[in-house]
Design a protein around this motif. Structure first.
Motif, PDB file in Angstrom:
ATOM      1  N   ILE A  87       0.824  -1.198   0.000  1.00 42.89           N
ATOM      2  CA  ILE A  87       0.000   0.000   0.000  1.00 42.89           C
ATOM      3  C   ILE A  87       0.867   1.260   0.000  1.00 42.89           C
ATOM      4  O   ILE A  87       0.690   2.142  -0.828  1.00 42.89           O
ATOM      5  N   THR A  88       1.789   1.343   0.938  1.00 46.32           N
ATOM      6  CA  THR A  88       2.666   2.496   1.127  1.00 46.32           C
ATOM      7  C   THR A  88       4.072   1.982   1.403  1.00 46.32           C
ATOM      8  O   THR A  88       4.223   0.996   2.118  1.00 46.32           O
ATOM      9  N   PRO A  89       5.107   2.631   0.892  1.00 43.59           N
ATOM     10  CA  PRO A  89       6.461   2.134   1.148  1.00 43.59           C
ATOM     11  C   PRO A  89       6.865   2.261   2.614  1.00 43.59           C
ATOM     12  O   PRO A  89       6.496   3.231   3.289  1.00 43.59           O
ATOM     13  N   ALA A 122       0.211   3.898   9.691  1.00 48.16           N
ATOM     14  CA  ALA A 122      -0.076   3.890   8.255  1.00 48.16           C
ATOM     15  C   ALA A 122       0.055   2.448   7.765  1.00 48.16           C
ATOM     16  O   ALA A 122       0.998   1.741   8.131  1.00 48.16           O
ATOM     17  N   VAL A 123      -0.891   2.012   6.952  1.00 47.09           N
ATOM     18  CA  VAL A 123      -0.855   0.652   6.435  1.00 47.09           C
ATOM     19  C   VAL A 123       0.196   0.569   5.335  1.00 47.09           C
ATOM     20  O   VAL A 123       0.147   1.300   4.342  1.00 47.09           O
ATOM     21  N   ILE A 124       1.147  -0.324   5.522  1.00 48.63           N
ATOM     22  CA  ILE A 124       2.231  -0.567   4.571  1.00 48.63           C
ATOM     23  C   ILE A 124       1.834  -1.676   3.598  1.00 48.63           C
ATOM     24  O   ILE A 124       2.074  -1.579   2.398  1.00 48.63           O
ATOM     25  N   ALA A 125       1.206  -2.739   4.128  1.00 48.84           N
ATOM     26  CA  ALA A 125       0.830  -3.874   3.279  1.00 48.84           C
ATOM     27  C   ALA A 125      -0.279  -4.682   3.935  1.00 48.84           C
ATOM     28  O   ALA A 125      -0.431  -4.681   5.158  1.00 48.84           O
ATOM     29  N   GLU A 126      -1.023  -5.387   3.082  1.00 54.11           N
ATOM     30  CA  GLU A 126      -2.042  -6.341   3.524  1.00 54.11           C
ATOM     31  C   GLU A 126      -1.672  -7.701   2.939  1.00 54.11           C
ATOM     32  O   GLU A 126      -1.425  -7.810   1.732  1.00 54.11           O
ATOM     33  N   PHE A 127      -1.637  -8.712   3.781  1.00 58.87           N
ATOM     34  CA  PHE A 127      -1.193 -10.063   3.431  1.00 58.87           C
ATOM     35  C   PHE A 127      -2.305 -11.033   3.804  1.00 58.87           C
ATOM     36  O   PHE A 127      -2.933 -10.872   4.845  1.00 58.87           O
ATOM     37  N   ARG A 128      -2.559 -11.994   2.944  1.00 55.32           N
ATOM     38  CA  ARG A 128      -3.486 -13.078   3.276  1.00 55.32           C
ATOM     39  C   ARG A 128      -2.753 -14.395   3.090  1.00 55.32           C
ATOM     40  O   ARG A 128      -2.138 -14.630   2.045  1.00 55.32           O
TER      41      ARG A 128
END
Length: 141
Positions: A87-89, A122-128
């Motif tokens: 999402i964001t670095p 801040a959301v950096i990444a979403e993982f499933r």
């Protein structure tokens, strides 16, 4: 043994044999049944050619949190498949936190979501991650 005690014991056993996560600079912040939180600070050797945190390191942090969450019941469990959306670095000096939580567990298969955030939330990444239980336990009960 309570579910949290079981999760903590499973995490201790896994951590003792995990050379990759500590090498990368991770630490376990919390484990409980079906959940885990790991974190690390982005260091110079984590930064790629664009001057941001390498995506592989972010994936590794999320994957490690996923592993501790899905092994929290003392049932040996491995990854079946994983996906990540950046999402964001992450930036040099950021404190990244991966929070894993169990979404579903049916038979030998589980689904876990992991959100990676920085120190400002801040959301950096979403993982499933999809898990699969395999024969064995991490410790004798």
């Amino acid at each position: 043994m309570t579910p949290r005690e079981r999760a903590e014991r499973a995490a201790q056993v896994m951590w003792a044999s995990d050379n990759a996560s500590p090498w990368a600079g991770m630490q376990i912040d919390m484990v409980d049944e079906g959940q885990a939180q790991l974190s690390l600070t982005v260091a110079e050797h984590h930064v790629n050619g664009h001057g941001i945190c390498h995506g592989g390191l972010i994936f590794m942090l999320a994957d490690s949190a996923f592993a501790f969450a899905c092994n929290s019941r003392n049932q040996s469990t491995v990854a079946q498949h994983n996906t990540i959306s950046y999402i964001t670095p992450g930036r040099l000096g950021d404190r990244l936190t991966a929070r894993a939580r169990e979404i579903a567990l049916t038979g030998r298969s589980g689904i876990y979501d992991v959100t990676v955030t920085n120190q400002s939330d801040a959301v950096i990444a979403e993982f499933r991650g999809g898990s699969r239980a395999v024969p064995g336990q991490l410790f004798e009960e």
